[in-house]
Each structure stands twice: as C-alpha cells, then as structure tokens.
Design a protein around this motif. Structure first.
Motif, mmCIF file in Angstrom:
data_model
loop_
_atom_site.group_PDB
_atom_site.id
_atom_site.type_symbol
_atom_site.label_atom_id
_atom_site.label_comp_id
_atom_site.label_asym_id
_atom_site.label_seq_id
_atom_site.Cartn_x
_atom_site.Cartn_y
_atom_site.Cartn_z
ATOM 1 N N LEU A 202 0.842 -1.197 0.000
ATOM 2 C CA LEU A 202 0.000 0.000 0.000
ATOM 3 C C LEU A 202 0.877 1.246 0.000
ATOM 4 O O LEU A 202 1.945 1.270 0.612
ATOM 5 C CB LEU A 202 -0.919 0.024 1.224
ATOM 6 N N PRO A 203 0.443 2.274 -0.654
ATOM 7 C CA PRO A 203 1.224 3.516 -0.682
ATOM 8 C C PRO A 203 1.441 4.070 0.723
ATOM 9 O O PRO A 203 0.634 3.857 1.633
ATOM 10 C CB PRO A 203 0.355 4.462 -1.510
ATOM 11 N N ALA A 204 2.532 4.770 0.882
ATOM 12 C CA ALA A 204 2.896 5.316 2.188
ATOM 13 C C ALA A 204 1.808 6.221 2.751
ATOM 14 O O ALA A 204 1.550 6.208 3.955
ATOM 15 C CB ALA A 204 4.211 6.080 2.082
ATOM 16 N N ALA A 205 1.139 6.986 1.908
ATOM 17 C CA ALA A 205 0.088 7.885 2.400
ATOM 18 C C ALA A 205 -1.046 7.107 3.035
ATOM 19 O O ALA A 205 -1.600 7.513 4.057
ATOM 20 C CB ALA A 205 -0.441 8.745 1.255
ATOM 21 N N ARG A 206 -1.400 5.980 2.447
ATOM 22 C CA ARG A 206 -2.478 5.162 3.005
ATOM 23 C C ARG A 206 -2.059 4.557 4.342
ATOM 24 O O ARG A 206 -2.840 4.490 5.278
ATOM 25 C CB ARG A 206 -2.872 4.081 2.020
ATOM 26 N N ARG A 207 -0.808 4.120 4.447
ATOM 27 C CA ARG A 207 -0.318 3.574 5.718
ATOM 28 C C ARG A 207 -0.313 4.649 6.795
ATOM 29 O O ARG A 207 -0.676 4.395 7.948
ATOM 30 C CB ARG A 207 1.076 2.972 5.534
ATOM 31 N N ARG A 208 0.093 5.878 6.420
ATOM 32 C CA ARG A 208 0.070 6.978 7.395
ATOM 33 C C ARG A 208 -1.348 7.266 7.857
ATOM 34 O O ARG A 208 -1.583 7.546 9.032
ATOM 35 C CB ARG A 208 0.692 8.235 6.787
ATOM 36 N N HIS A 209 -2.310 7.198 6.929
ATOM 37 C CA HIS A 209 -3.710 7.426 7.278
ATOM 38 C C HIS A 209 -4.167 6.408 8.317
ATOM 39 O O HIS A 209 -4.781 6.778 9.323
ATOM 40 C CB HIS A 209 -4.579 7.325 6.020
ATOM 41 N N HIS A 210 -3.864 5.133 8.103
ATOM 42 C CA HIS A 210 -4.276 4.100 9.056
ATOM 43 C C HIS A 210 -3.558 4.270 10.396
ATOM 44 O O HIS A 210 -4.152 4.069 11.454
ATOM 45 C CB HIS A 210 -4.022 2.705 8.483
ATOM 46 N N ARG A 211 -2.298 4.645 10.352
ATOM 47 C CA ARG A 211 -1.547 4.861 11.588
ATOM 48 C C ARG A 211 -2.168 6.007 12.373
ATOM 49 O O ARG A 211 -2.344 5.922 13.590
ATOM 50 C CB ARG A 211 -0.083 5.172 11.262
ATOM 51 N N ARG A 212 -2.551 7.087 11.665
ATOM 52 C CA ARG A 212 -3.164 8.238 12.337
ATOM 53 C C ARG A 212 -4.502 7.860 12.963
ATOM 54 O O ARG A 212 -4.809 8.281 14.071
ATOM 55 C CB ARG A 212 -3.339 9.389 11.329
ATOM 56 N N ARG A 213 -5.307 7.049 12.253
ATOM 57 C CA ARG A 213 -6.581 6.606 12.819
ATOM 58 C C ARG A 213 -6.361 5.791 14.085
ATOM 59 O O ARG A 213 -7.108 5.930 15.055
ATOM 60 C CB ARG A 213 -7.361 5.794 11.796
ATOM 61 N N ARG A 214 -5.341 4.933 14.097
ATOM 62 C CA ARG A 214 -5.035 4.154 15.311
ATOM 63 C C ARG A 214 -4.615 5.081 16.440
ATOM 64 O O ARG A 214 -4.997 4.877 17.596
ATOM 65 C CB ARG A 214 -3.932 3.130 15.031
ATOM 66 N N GLU A 215 -3.810 6.096 16.122
ATOM 67 C CA GLU A 215 -3.374 7.040 17.149
ATOM 68 C C GLU A 215 -4.554 7.783 17.749
ATOM 69 O O GLU A 215 -4.633 7.947 18.968
ATOM 70 C CB GLU A 215 -2.374 8.035 16.558
ATOM 71 N N VAL A 216 -5.478 8.236 16.923
ATOM 72 C CA VAL A 216 -6.668 8.942 17.410
ATOM 73 C C VAL A 216 -7.489 8.013 18.284
ATOM 74 O O VAL A 216 -7.925 8.392 19.381
ATOM 75 C CB VAL A 216 -7.510 9.489 16.233
ATOM 76 N N PHE A 217 -7.691 6.767 17.835
ATOM 77 C CA PHE A 217 -8.449 5.797 18.623
ATOM 78 C C PHE A 217 -7.778 5.578 19.976
ATOM 79 O O PHE A 217 -8.443 5.601 21.020
ATOM 80 C CB PHE A 217 -8.563 4.468 17.872
ATOM 81 N N ASN A 218 -6.467 5.367 19.975
ATOM 82 C CA ASN A 218 -5.755 5.120 21.231
ATOM 83 C C ASN A 218 -5.815 6.322 22.160
ATOM 84 O O ASN A 218 -5.945 6.174 23.375
ATOM 85 C CB ASN A 218 -4.313 4.713 20.954
ATOM 86 N N ASP A 219 -5.738 7.534 21.598
ATOM 87 C CA ASP A 219 -5.865 8.743 22.423
ATOM 88 C C ASP A 219 -7.243 8.814 23.083
ATOM 89 O O ASP A 219 -7.357 9.110 24.275
ATOM 90 C CB ASP A 219 -5.638 10.001 21.585
ATOM 91 N N LYS A 220 -8.283 8.534 22.304
ATOM 92 C CA LYS A 220 -9.644 8.568 22.857
ATOM 93 C C LYS A 220 -9.836 7.482 23.905
ATOM 94 O O LYS A 220 -10.496 7.694 24.923
ATOM 95 C CB LYS A 220 -10.681 8.407 21.747
ATOM 96 N N LEU A 221 -9.254 6.313 23.667
ATOM 97 C CA LEU A 221 -9.354 5.232 24.645
ATOM 98 C C LEU A 221 -8.668 5.614 25.955
ATOM 99 O O LEU A 221 -9.214 5.381 27.040
ATOM 100 C CB LEU A 221 -8.738 3.951 24.074
ATOM 101 N N ARG A 222 -7.490 6.234 25.875
ATOM 102 C CA ARG A 222 -6.807 6.681 27.098
ATOM 103 C C ARG A 222 -7.631 7.732 27.839
ATOM 104 O O ARG A 222 -7.688 7.723 29.074
ATOM 105 C CB ARG A 222 -5.422 7.225 26.760
ATOM 106 N N GLU A 223 -8.278 8.646 27.098
ATOM 107 C CA GLU A 223 -9.149 9.643 27.736
ATOM 108 C C GLU A 223 -10.277 8.957 28.494
ATOM 109 O O GLU A 223 -10.599 9.337 29.626
ATOM 110 C CB GLU A 223 -9.742 10.579 26.685
ATOM 111 N N TRP A 224 -10.915 7.964 27.864
ATOM 112 C CA TRP A 224 -12.021 7.257 28.501
ATOM 113 C C TRP A 224 -11.531 6.508 29.740
ATOM 114 O O TRP A 224 -12.163 6.555 30.789
ATOM 115 C CB TRP A 224 -12.692 6.290 27.528
ATOM 116 N N GLU A 225 -10.401 5.831 29.623
ATOM 117 C CA GLU A 225 -9.871 5.089 30.773
ATOM 118 C C GLU A 225 -9.564 6.028 31.932
ATOM 119 O O GLU A 225 -9.820 5.697 33.091
ATOM 120 C CB GLU A 225 -8.619 4.318 30.377
ATOM 121 N N ASP A 226 -9.008 7.196 31.638
ATOM 122 C CA ASP A 226 -8.712 8.175 32.679
ATOM 123 C C ASP A 226 -10.001 8.624 33.356
ATOM 124 O O ASP A 226 -10.088 8.645 34.592
ATOM 125 C CB ASP A 226 -7.983 9.378 32.074
ATOM 126 N N TYR A 227 -11.009 8.966 32.559
ATOM 127 C CA TYR A 227 -12.293 9.384 33.120
ATOM 128 C C TYR A 227 -12.901 8.262 33.959
ATOM 129 O O TYR A 227 -13.335 8.477 35.094
ATOM 130 C CB TYR A 227 -13.248 9.781 31.982
#
Length: 82
Positions: free
Chosen positions: A30-55
């Motif tokens: 897959l092109p690098a841009a597509r891999r970066r897109h998926h990596r960014r989505r995982r980062e956003v998901f993980n950030d939101k999950l950490r926020e929920w766990e903290d709350y």
C-alpha cells in the motif's frame, strides 16, 4: 470500497481475493500515504481510549464502590468482610 486499480496495479497478484486490501497491507504494497492514514486513525483511537480510561478510573463515581472512583478505592485498599 476503493477500486484496486487506483493503487497503480500493485495489487495484481491479490486482486481476486475478498481481502485483497488486508493482503496488500500485510505484504507492504500500500502507498505510504495510506499507511500513514491508518496509523493516524489508530493514534486517534488510542488517544480517545486513554481519555475514557482516565475518566472511568479517576473521575467517574461508581455506585458499586459506594460513590468512589476505582482509583480512590485502590488507594483506600480493598478490604472487604466475608
């Protein structure tokens, strides 16, 4: 679903497969841009999950813990009578 041809023909060997996108990701075509897109989505998901766990663990009061947060209960110690 995106057209496999939009990947520049790089998926030629796996195009007939119903999971051609996953196979392409697994072999790294897959092109690098597509891999970066998926990596960014995982980062956003993980950030939101950490926020929920903290709350959930430090701010949300739990009825089963007599109005305490899990962290407050942990600090207090978990001694229960049997």
């Amino acid at each position: 679903m995106e057209d496999p041809a939009s990947f520049g023909g790089e998926l030629g060997l796996v195009m007939g497969s119903p999971v051609h996108g996953q196979a392409a990701l697994a072999v790294g075509v897959l092109p690098a841009a597509r891999r970066r897109h998926h990596r960014r989505r995982r980062e956003v998901f993980n950030d939101k999950l950490r926020e929920w766990e903290d709350y959930y663990n430090y701010h949300r009061r739990h009825r089963d813990l007599d109005g305490q947060t899990p962290y407050e209960r942990l600090k207090q110690g978990t001694t229960t009578e049997t």
